[in-house]
Design a protein around this motif. Structure first.
Motif, PDB file in Angstrom:
ATOM      1  N   UNK A 227     -10.320  -2.175  38.306  1.00 44.66           N
ATOM      2  CA  UNK A 227      -9.034  -2.610  38.833  1.00 44.66           C
ATOM      3  C   UNK A 227      -8.154  -1.381  38.994  1.00 44.66           C
ATOM      4  N   UNK A 228      -7.390  -1.350  40.088  1.00 40.18           N
ATOM      5  CA  UNK A 228      -6.493  -0.223  40.292  1.00 40.18           C
ATOM      6  C   UNK A 228      -5.111  -0.698  40.701  1.00 40.18           C
ATOM      7  N   UNK A 229      -4.138   0.201  40.551  1.00 39.98           N
ATOM      8  CA  UNK A 229      -2.745  -0.118  40.821  1.00 39.98           C
ATOM      9  C   UNK A 229      -2.047   1.155  41.276  1.00 39.98           C
ATOM     10  N   UNK A 230      -1.042   1.009  42.127  1.00 40.49           N
ATOM     11  CA  UNK A 230      -0.165   2.134  42.451  1.00 40.49           C
ATOM     12  C   UNK A 230       1.250   1.746  42.069  1.00 40.49           C
ATOM     13  N   UNK A 231       2.041   2.753  41.701  1.00 38.14           N
ATOM     14  CA  UNK A 231       3.419   2.498  41.284  1.00 38.14           C
ATOM     15  C   UNK A 231       4.221   3.779  41.459  1.00 38.14           C
ATOM     16  N   UNK A 232       5.557   3.681  41.509  1.00 35.04           N
ATOM     17  CA  UNK A 232       6.382   4.876  41.671  1.00 35.04           C
ATOM     18  C   UNK A 232       6.395   5.711  40.392  1.00 35.04           C
ATOM     19  N   UNK A 233       6.565   6.993  40.546  1.00 38.05           N
ATOM     20  CA  UNK A 233       6.596   7.881  39.391  1.00 38.05           C
ATOM     21  C   UNK A 233       7.701   7.503  38.422  1.00 38.05           C
ATOM     22  N   UNK A 234       8.828   7.030  38.953  1.00 41.80           N
ATOM     23  CA  UNK A 234       9.949   6.650  38.085  1.00 41.80           C
ATOM     24  C   UNK A 234       9.576   5.487  37.175  1.00 41.80           C
ATOM     25  N   UNK A 235       8.787   4.534  37.680  1.00 34.79           N
ATOM     26  CA  UNK A 235       8.363   3.411  36.866  1.00 34.79           C
ATOM     27  C   UNK A 235       7.396   3.872  35.789  1.00 34.79           C
ATOM     28  N   UNK A 236       6.469   4.740  36.164  1.00 35.40           N
ATOM     29  CA  UNK A 236       5.518   5.255  35.179  1.00 35.40           C
ATOM     30  C   UNK A 236       6.243   6.001  34.062  1.00 35.40           C
ATOM     31  N   UNK A 237       7.246   6.786  34.426  1.00 32.77           N
ATOM     32  CA  UNK A 237       7.999   7.541  33.425  1.00 32.77           C
ATOM     33  C   UNK A 237       8.740   6.622  32.468  1.00 32.77           C
ATOM     34  N   UNK A 238       9.259   5.519  33.002  1.00 32.11           N
ATOM     35  CA  UNK A 238      10.076   4.627  32.190  1.00 32.11           C
ATOM     36  C   UNK A 238       9.243   3.633  31.379  1.00 32.11           C
ATOM     37  N   UNK A 239       8.159   3.122  31.965  1.00 31.20           N
ATOM     38  CA  UNK A 239       7.434   2.012  31.338  1.00 31.20           C
ATOM     39  C   UNK A 239       5.919   2.216  31.305  1.00 31.20           C
ATOM     40  N   UNK A 240       5.489   3.453  31.088  1.00 36.34           N
ATOM     41  CA  UNK A 240       4.043   3.676  31.092  1.00 36.34           C
ATOM     42  C   UNK A 240       3.349   2.948  29.944  1.00 36.34           C
ATOM     43  N   UNK A 241       4.098   2.615  28.894  1.00 39.08           N
ATOM     44  CA  UNK A 241       3.507   1.909  27.769  1.00 39.08           C
ATOM     45  C   UNK A 241       2.914   0.573  28.156  1.00 39.08           C
ATOM     46  N   UNK A 242       3.561  -0.123  29.091  1.00 45.06           N
ATOM     47  CA  UNK A 242       3.052  -1.416  29.546  1.00 45.06           C
ATOM     48  C   UNK A 242       1.703  -1.245  30.226  1.00 45.06           C
TER      49      UNK A 242
END
Length: 385
Positions: A113-128
Protein backbone atom coordinates in the motif's frame (compact mmCIF):
# COMPACT_ATOMS: atom_id res chain seq x y z
CA UNK A 1 -18.45 15.01 19.18
CA UNK A 2 -21.92 13.73 20.03
CA UNK A 3 -22.91 11.60 17.06
CA UNK A 4 -20.58 10.25 14.36
CA UNK A 5 -21.91 8.19 11.47
CA UNK A 6 -19.62 6.51 8.93
CA UNK A 7 -21.10 5.51 5.58
CA UNK A 8 -19.42 3.18 3.10
CA UNK A 9 -19.77 4.62 -0.40
CA UNK A 10 -20.80 1.79 -2.69
CA UNK A 11 -21.21 1.37 -6.44
CA UNK A 12 -24.91 2.02 -5.86
CA UNK A 13 -24.08 5.42 -4.35
CA UNK A 14 -21.83 6.28 -7.29
CA UNK A 15 -24.29 5.17 -9.96
CA UNK A 16 -27.26 6.78 -8.22
CA UNK A 17 -25.38 9.99 -7.28
CA UNK A 18 -26.48 9.65 -3.67
CA UNK A 19 -26.22 12.27 -0.97
CA UNK A 20 -23.26 10.36 0.44
CA UNK A 21 -21.40 10.62 -2.86
CA UNK A 22 -22.04 14.36 -3.09
CA UNK A 23 -20.92 14.83 0.50
CA UNK A 24 -17.74 12.90 -0.27
CA UNK A 25 -17.18 15.20 -3.24
CA UNK A 26 -17.66 18.28 -1.08
CA UNK A 27 -15.03 17.10 1.40
CA UNK A 28 -12.54 16.28 -1.36
CA UNK A 29 -13.09 19.58 -3.16
CA UNK A 30 -12.24 21.54 -0.03
CA UNK A 31 -8.64 21.11 -1.20
CA UNK A 32 -9.19 22.80 -4.58
CA UNK A 33 -6.89 25.65 -3.55
CA UNK A 34 -3.90 23.35 -3.22
CA UNK A 35 -5.07 20.73 -5.75
CA UNK A 36 -6.21 22.60 -8.87
CA UNK A 37 -8.59 20.40 -10.84
CA UNK A 38 -9.30 18.05 -7.98
CA UNK A 39 -13.02 18.27 -8.77
CA UNK A 40 -12.35 16.85 -12.24
CA UNK A 41 -10.24 14.07 -10.73
CA UNK A 42 -13.09 13.18 -8.41
CA UNK A 43 -15.79 13.24 -11.10
CA UNK A 44 -13.80 11.10 -13.51
CA UNK A 45 -11.48 8.88 -11.50
CA UNK A 46 -13.17 8.49 -8.14
CA UNK A 47 -16.76 8.17 -9.32
CA UNK A 48 -15.70 5.83 -12.11
CA UNK A 49 -13.66 3.73 -9.69
CA UNK A 50 -16.46 3.53 -7.15
CA UNK A 51 -18.89 2.48 -9.87
CA UNK A 52 -16.51 -0.26 -10.98
CA UNK A 53 -15.70 -1.25 -7.38
CA UNK A 54 -11.99 -0.57 -7.99
CA UNK A 55 -12.12 2.20 -5.40
CA UNK A 56 -13.66 2.24 -1.93
CA UNK A 57 -14.62 5.27 0.15
CA UNK A 58 -16.10 6.11 3.54
CA UNK A 59 -17.65 9.38 4.71
CA UNK A 60 -17.94 10.36 8.36
CA UNK A 61 -20.74 12.61 9.61
CA UNK A 62 -20.75 14.50 12.91
CA UNK A 63 -24.26 15.48 13.99
CA UNK A 64 -25.34 15.00 10.38
CA UNK A 65 -22.58 17.20 8.90
CA UNK A 66 -19.91 15.63 6.61
CA UNK A 67 -16.65 15.83 8.52
CA UNK A 68 -14.27 13.01 7.47
CA UNK A 69 -13.51 10.89 4.43
CA UNK A 70 -11.15 8.26 3.10
CA UNK A 71 -10.69 6.88 -0.43
CA UNK A 72 -8.51 3.98 -1.57
CA UNK A 73 -7.79 2.55 -4.98
CA UNK A 74 -7.73 -1.23 -4.61
CA UNK A 75 -5.20 -3.45 -6.31
CA UNK A 76 -1.97 -5.37 -5.86
CA UNK A 77 -0.39 -2.06 -4.82
CA UNK A 78 -3.35 -0.39 -3.12
CA UNK A 79 -3.23 3.40 -2.96
CA UNK A 80 -4.53 5.52 -0.13
CA UNK A 81 -5.84 8.31 -2.35
CA UNK A 82 -7.43 10.62 0.19
CA UNK A 83 -7.84 10.87 3.93
CA UNK A 84 -9.36 13.99 5.42
CA UNK A 85 -10.54 14.43 9.00
CA UNK A 86 -11.79 17.77 10.26
CA UNK A 87 -9.28 19.34 12.68
CA UNK A 88 -11.64 19.37 15.66
CA UNK A 89 -12.08 15.59 15.31
CA UNK A 90 -8.41 14.84 15.92
CA UNK A 91 -8.12 12.79 19.06
CA UNK A 92 -11.38 10.91 18.46
CA UNK A 93 -9.98 7.81 16.74
CA UNK A 94 -11.68 8.63 13.43
CA UNK A 95 -8.47 8.48 11.39
CA UNK A 96 -7.44 5.13 12.82
CA UNK A 97 -10.80 3.45 12.32
CA UNK A 98 -11.12 4.79 8.75
CA UNK A 99 -7.67 3.59 7.73
CA UNK A 100 -8.19 0.26 9.50
CA UNK A 101 -11.47 -0.29 7.63
CA UNK A 102 -9.99 0.37 4.19
CA UNK A 103 -7.00 -1.81 5.06
CA UNK A 104 -9.42 -4.60 5.86
CA UNK A 105 -11.05 -4.01 2.45
CA UNK A 106 -7.70 -4.32 0.68
CA UNK A 107 -6.50 -7.47 2.42
CA UNK A 108 -7.75 -9.93 -0.17
CA UNK A 109 -5.91 -8.28 -3.08
CA UNK A 110 -3.05 -6.07 -1.87
CA UNK A 111 0.60 -6.98 -1.46
CA UNK A 112 1.56 -3.39 -0.68
CA UNK A 113 0.00 0.00 0.00
CA UNK A 114 1.27 3.47 -0.79
CA UNK A 115 0.29 7.04 -0.01
CA UNK A 116 1.38 10.56 -0.93
CA UNK A 117 1.05 13.58 1.34
CA UNK A 118 2.44 17.11 1.70
CA UNK A 119 5.71 17.60 3.53
CA UNK A 120 3.96 19.86 6.04
CA UNK A 121 1.59 17.05 7.03
CA UNK A 122 4.43 14.58 7.41
CA UNK A 123 6.32 17.03 9.61
CA UNK A 124 3.30 17.63 11.82
CA UNK A 125 1.71 14.18 12.04
CA UNK A 126 4.21 11.56 10.91
CA UNK A 127 3.41 9.56 14.04
CA UNK A 128 0.01 8.62 12.63
CA UNK A 129 1.43 7.30 9.36
CA UNK A 130 4.42 5.54 10.91
CA UNK A 131 2.05 3.78 13.33
CA UNK A 132 0.55 2.11 10.24
CA UNK A 133 3.96 1.21 8.80
CA UNK A 134 4.54 4.19 6.48
CA UNK A 135 8.04 5.05 7.64
CA UNK A 136 10.10 5.06 4.40
CA UNK A 137 9.39 8.50 2.90
CA UNK A 138 10.79 10.07 -0.27
CA UNK A 139 9.96 12.82 -2.73
CA UNK A 140 7.01 11.84 -4.92
CA UNK A 141 7.48 11.60 -8.68
CA UNK A 142 4.32 13.64 -9.26
CA UNK A 143 3.87 16.97 -7.51
CA UNK A 144 0.18 17.79 -7.04
CA UNK A 145 0.31 20.72 -4.65
CA UNK A 146 1.19 24.29 -5.54
CA UNK A 147 3.04 25.34 -2.41
CA UNK A 148 3.98 22.17 -0.52
CA UNK A 149 6.34 19.42 -1.68
CA UNK A 150 4.65 16.07 -2.22
CA UNK A 151 6.14 13.08 -0.44
CA UNK A 152 5.36 9.41 -0.90
CA UNK A 153 5.62 6.29 1.21
CA UNK A 154 5.05 2.63 0.49
CA UNK A 155 4.87 -0.33 2.83
CA UNK A 156 4.23 -4.01 2.39
CA UNK A 157 0.69 -5.07 3.12
CA UNK A 158 1.90 -7.50 5.75
CA UNK A 159 3.52 -4.55 7.49
CA UNK A 160 0.40 -2.39 7.54
CA UNK A 161 -1.80 -5.36 8.48
CA UNK A 162 0.48 -6.16 11.41
CA UNK A 163 0.11 -2.53 12.47
CA UNK A 164 -3.68 -2.79 12.28
CA UNK A 165 -3.65 -5.97 14.37
CA UNK A 166 -1.60 -4.16 17.01
CA UNK A 167 -4.16 -1.35 17.05
CA UNK A 168 -7.16 -3.64 17.39
CA UNK A 169 -7.01 -3.94 21.21
CA UNK A 170 -7.05 -0.15 21.56
CA UNK A 171 -9.76 0.28 18.93
CA UNK A 172 -11.77 -2.49 20.58
CA UNK A 173 -11.81 -0.54 23.82
CA UNK A 174 -13.26 2.50 22.01
CA UNK A 175 -15.59 0.95 19.46
CA UNK A 176 -18.35 -1.61 19.76
CA UNK A 177 -20.52 -3.65 17.43
CA UNK A 178 -24.18 -2.69 17.70
CA UNK A 179 -23.71 -1.42 21.23
CA UNK A 180 -21.98 -4.54 22.52
CA UNK A 181 -18.34 -4.08 23.45
CA UNK A 182 -15.68 -5.37 21.07
CA UNK A 183 -13.41 -6.09 24.03
CA UNK A 184 -13.72 -8.21 27.14
CA UNK A 185 -16.40 -10.73 28.01
CA UNK A 186 -16.55 -14.46 27.54
CA UNK A 187 -16.61 -16.73 24.47
CA UNK A 188 -18.95 -19.74 24.64
CA UNK A 189 -18.70 -22.85 22.51
CA UNK A 190 -22.23 -23.97 21.74
CA UNK A 191 -24.06 -26.46 19.54
CA UNK A 192 -25.11 -24.79 16.26
CA UNK A 193 -28.84 -25.35 16.83
CA UNK A 194 -28.68 -23.75 20.28
CA UNK A 195 -26.60 -20.87 18.95
CA UNK A 196 -29.19 -20.17 16.29
CA UNK A 197 -31.95 -20.26 18.90
CA UNK A 198 -30.08 -17.67 20.97
CA UNK A 199 -29.61 -15.43 17.95
CA UNK A 200 -33.32 -15.73 17.15
CA UNK A 201 -34.28 -14.93 20.71
CA UNK A 202 -36.10 -18.19 21.40
CA UNK A 203 -33.44 -19.38 23.86
CA UNK A 204 -32.68 -16.79 26.55
CA UNK A 205 -31.03 -18.98 29.19
CA UNK A 206 -27.81 -20.98 28.73
CA UNK A 207 -26.96 -23.77 31.17
CA UNK A 208 -23.38 -24.52 32.24
CA UNK A 209 -22.06 -27.04 34.73
CA UNK A 210 -19.41 -24.56 35.84
CA UNK A 211 -19.49 -20.78 35.64
CA UNK A 212 -19.06 -17.66 37.80
CA UNK A 213 -21.47 -14.98 38.92
CA UNK A 214 -18.67 -12.49 38.25
CA UNK A 215 -19.64 -12.60 34.55
CA UNK A 216 -22.97 -10.87 35.21
CA UNK A 217 -23.07 -7.60 33.28
CA UNK A 218 -20.46 -8.79 30.76
CA UNK A 219 -20.96 -9.77 27.14
CA UNK A 220 -21.21 -13.34 25.90
CA UNK A 221 -19.93 -14.16 22.40
CA UNK A 222 -21.15 -17.40 20.81
CA UNK A 223 -19.10 -19.77 18.68
CA UNK A 224 -21.08 -22.53 16.96
CA UNK A 225 -19.13 -25.78 16.95
CA UNK A 226 -18.88 -28.24 14.11
CA UNK A 227 -20.16 -28.57 11.50
CA UNK A 228 -20.69 -24.77 11.51
CA UNK A 229 -17.42 -23.63 13.08
CA UNK A 230 -18.22 -19.91 13.16
CA UNK A 231 -18.87 -16.92 15.38
CA UNK A 232 -22.60 -16.12 15.41
CA UNK A 233 -22.97 -13.01 17.53
CA UNK A 234 -23.17 -11.86 21.10
CA UNK A 235 -25.51 -10.99 23.95
CA UNK A 236 -25.48 -9.40 27.38
CA UNK A 237 -25.29 -11.58 30.49
CA UNK A 238 -28.02 -10.05 32.65
CA UNK A 239 -28.14 -12.71 35.33
CA UNK A 240 -26.22 -15.74 36.63
CA UNK A 241 -28.13 -18.10 38.91
CA UNK A 242 -26.72 -21.14 40.74
CA UNK A 243 -29.00 -23.88 42.00
CA UNK A 244 -29.78 -27.56 42.00
CA UNK A 245 -30.55 -29.05 38.58
CA UNK A 246 -34.14 -29.63 39.71
CA UNK A 247 -34.69 -26.03 40.85
CA UNK A 248 -32.99 -24.54 37.81
CA UNK A 249 -35.20 -26.61 35.50
CA UNK A 250 -38.30 -25.67 37.44
CA UNK A 251 -37.48 -21.98 37.15
CA UNK A 252 -36.06 -21.72 33.63
CA UNK A 253 -37.26 -24.75 31.63
CA UNK A 254 -39.30 -22.63 29.24
CA UNK A 255 -36.27 -20.54 28.29
CA UNK A 256 -33.50 -23.16 28.08
CA UNK A 257 -34.45 -24.42 24.62
CA UNK A 258 -34.17 -28.19 25.16
CA UNK A 259 -36.22 -31.08 26.49
CA UNK A 260 -36.00 -32.57 29.96
CA UNK A 261 -34.19 -35.72 28.79
CA UNK A 262 -31.43 -33.73 27.13
CA UNK A 263 -31.17 -31.46 30.17
CA UNK A 264 -30.91 -34.39 32.56
CA UNK A 265 -28.16 -35.98 30.48
CA UNK A 266 -26.18 -32.74 30.58
CA UNK A 267 -26.49 -32.05 34.32
CA UNK A 268 -26.16 -35.67 35.48
CA UNK A 269 -23.80 -35.90 38.44
CA UNK A 270 -24.00 -32.18 39.28
CA UNK A 271 -25.13 -30.98 42.69
CA UNK A 272 -25.56 -27.48 41.27
CA UNK A 273 -25.56 -25.86 37.84
CA UNK A 274 -25.61 -22.31 36.48
CA UNK A 275 -28.42 -20.64 34.55
CA UNK A 276 -27.07 -17.73 32.48
CA UNK A 277 -29.73 -15.21 31.49
CA UNK A 278 -29.17 -13.44 28.16
CA UNK A 279 -30.54 -10.21 26.71
CA UNK A 280 -29.77 -7.64 23.99
CA UNK A 281 -28.80 -10.24 21.40
CA UNK A 282 -26.65 -8.90 18.55
CA UNK A 283 -26.30 -11.44 15.71
CA UNK A 284 -23.53 -10.86 13.21
CA UNK A 285 -24.74 -9.99 9.71
CA UNK A 286 -23.32 -13.33 8.60
CA UNK A 287 -21.51 -16.04 10.59
CA UNK A 288 -17.74 -15.50 10.52
CA UNK A 289 -15.98 -18.84 10.10
CA UNK A 290 -12.93 -19.77 12.13
CA UNK A 291 -11.00 -20.56 8.95
CA UNK A 292 -11.50 -16.96 7.80
CA UNK A 293 -10.51 -15.56 11.18
CA UNK A 294 -7.39 -17.73 11.24
CA UNK A 295 -6.29 -16.14 7.95
CA UNK A 296 -6.85 -12.64 9.33
CA UNK A 297 -5.14 -13.28 12.66
CA UNK A 298 -2.45 -15.66 11.37
CA UNK A 299 -3.31 -17.96 14.28
CA UNK A 300 -4.75 -21.42 14.58
CA UNK A 301 -7.94 -20.82 16.56
CA UNK A 302 -9.04 -23.70 18.76
CA UNK A 303 -12.52 -23.25 20.26
CA UNK A 304 -12.81 -23.71 24.02
CA UNK A 305 -14.36 -26.85 25.47
CA UNK A 306 -16.97 -24.75 27.30
CA UNK A 307 -16.00 -21.08 27.53
CA UNK A 308 -12.95 -18.83 27.73
CA UNK A 309 -12.39 -15.24 28.84
CA UNK A 310 -11.81 -12.84 25.94
CA UNK A 311 -8.69 -11.54 27.60
CA UNK A 312 -6.87 -14.75 26.70
CA UNK A 313 -3.72 -15.09 24.65
CA UNK A 314 -5.19 -17.69 22.28
CA UNK A 315 -6.20 -15.16 19.62
CA UNK A 316 -9.95 -15.20 20.20
CA UNK A 317 -10.14 -11.65 21.56
CA UNK A 318 -8.46 -10.36 18.39
CA UNK A 319 -10.61 -12.64 16.23
CA UNK A 320 -13.85 -11.39 17.78
CA UNK A 321 -12.82 -7.77 17.15
CA UNK A 322 -12.00 -8.55 13.51
CA UNK A 323 -15.36 -10.29 13.08
CA UNK A 324 -17.01 -7.04 14.15
CA UNK A 325 -15.00 -5.02 11.63
CA UNK A 326 -15.78 -7.48 8.84
CA UNK A 327 -19.47 -6.64 9.21
CA UNK A 328 -18.76 -3.09 8.08
CA UNK A 329 -17.48 -3.70 4.58
CA UNK A 330 -20.89 -3.42 2.96
CA UNK A 331 -22.87 -1.65 5.66
CA UNK A 332 -23.37 1.80 7.13
CA UNK A 333 -21.83 2.49 10.51
CA UNK A 334 -23.10 4.59 13.38
CA UNK A 335 -20.65 5.75 16.01
CA UNK A 336 -21.49 7.35 19.35
CA UNK A 337 -19.28 9.00 21.92
CA UNK A 338 -20.79 7.00 24.77
CA UNK A 339 -21.67 3.32 24.48
CA UNK A 340 -25.41 2.63 24.42
CA UNK A 341 -26.78 -0.85 23.72
CA UNK A 342 -28.60 -1.54 20.46
CA UNK A 343 -29.02 -4.68 18.41
CA UNK A 344 -27.81 -5.67 14.96
CA UNK A 345 -29.32 -8.13 12.54
CA UNK A 346 -28.36 -11.10 10.44
CA UNK A 347 -30.39 -11.80 7.28
CA UNK A 348 -31.79 -15.13 8.47
CA UNK A 349 -32.68 -13.78 11.91
CA UNK A 350 -35.48 -11.36 12.84
CA UNK A 351 -34.51 -7.70 12.55
CA UNK A 352 -34.14 -6.06 15.94
CA UNK A 353 -32.72 -2.62 15.20
CA UNK A 354 -32.64 -0.42 12.11
CA UNK A 355 -30.95 2.96 12.25
CA UNK A 356 -33.38 5.69 11.30
CA UNK A 357 -32.74 8.85 13.26
CA UNK A 358 -30.11 11.53 12.57
CA UNK A 359 -29.60 10.23 9.03
CA UNK A 360 -28.90 12.00 5.74
CA UNK A 361 -31.66 11.92 3.14
CA UNK A 362 -30.16 8.99 1.23
CA UNK A 363 -29.46 6.73 4.23
CA UNK A 364 -30.49 3.27 3.00
CA UNK A 365 -31.64 0.94 5.83
CA UNK A 366 -28.33 1.16 7.63
CA UNK A 367 -27.57 -0.97 10.65
CA UNK A 368 -25.95 0.32 13.83
CA UNK A 369 -22.54 -1.33 13.65
CA UNK A 370 -20.02 0.65 15.62
CA UNK A 371 -20.18 2.78 18.72
CA UNK A 372 -17.30 4.75 20.09
CA UNK A 373 -16.07 6.49 23.17
CA UNK A 374 -12.40 7.34 23.58
CA UNK A 375 -9.54 9.24 22.08
CA UNK A 376 -6.75 8.83 19.58
CA UNK A 377 -5.51 10.99 16.71
CA UNK A 378 -7.43 11.16 13.43
CA UNK A 379 -5.49 12.18 10.31
CA UNK A 380 -5.94 15.85 9.32
CA UNK A 381 -6.68 17.17 5.85
CA UNK A 382 -4.63 14.96 3.57
CA UNK A 383 -5.38 14.45 -0.08
CA UNK A 384 -3.53 12.22 -2.52
CA UNK A 385 -4.46 11.16 -6.00
Amino acid sequence: MKDLQIARISARDAKGVSDHLMNLRAIVCQKEDTYPGIDKWFDKRVVGGLSAASRVAYVGYVDGVPAAAVIVKLGLDTKLCHINVRPDLRGTGVGEILLSLVTLEAKSTASSMHVTFPESLWSAKNGFFTSFGFSDVQRAKKQYRLFDEELSSRTSFSNIWTSVLKKIPKLAEKFSLAGASMSGGVLFSIRPEFGEMIMRGSKTVEIRRRFSKAWKGQRAVFYAGEPTGALLGQADIVGVHEGSPKNIWKRFSGRIGCGLDYYNDYVRGCESVFAIELNCVSPLMEPVYSSVLSRYTSRALSPPQSYVALTDQQGWSEAVSISAMLQCLHKRIRVFENAVHHSATKPKFPSTKIAAECAPTCWYSELDLFEQGGESWGSPHNTTK
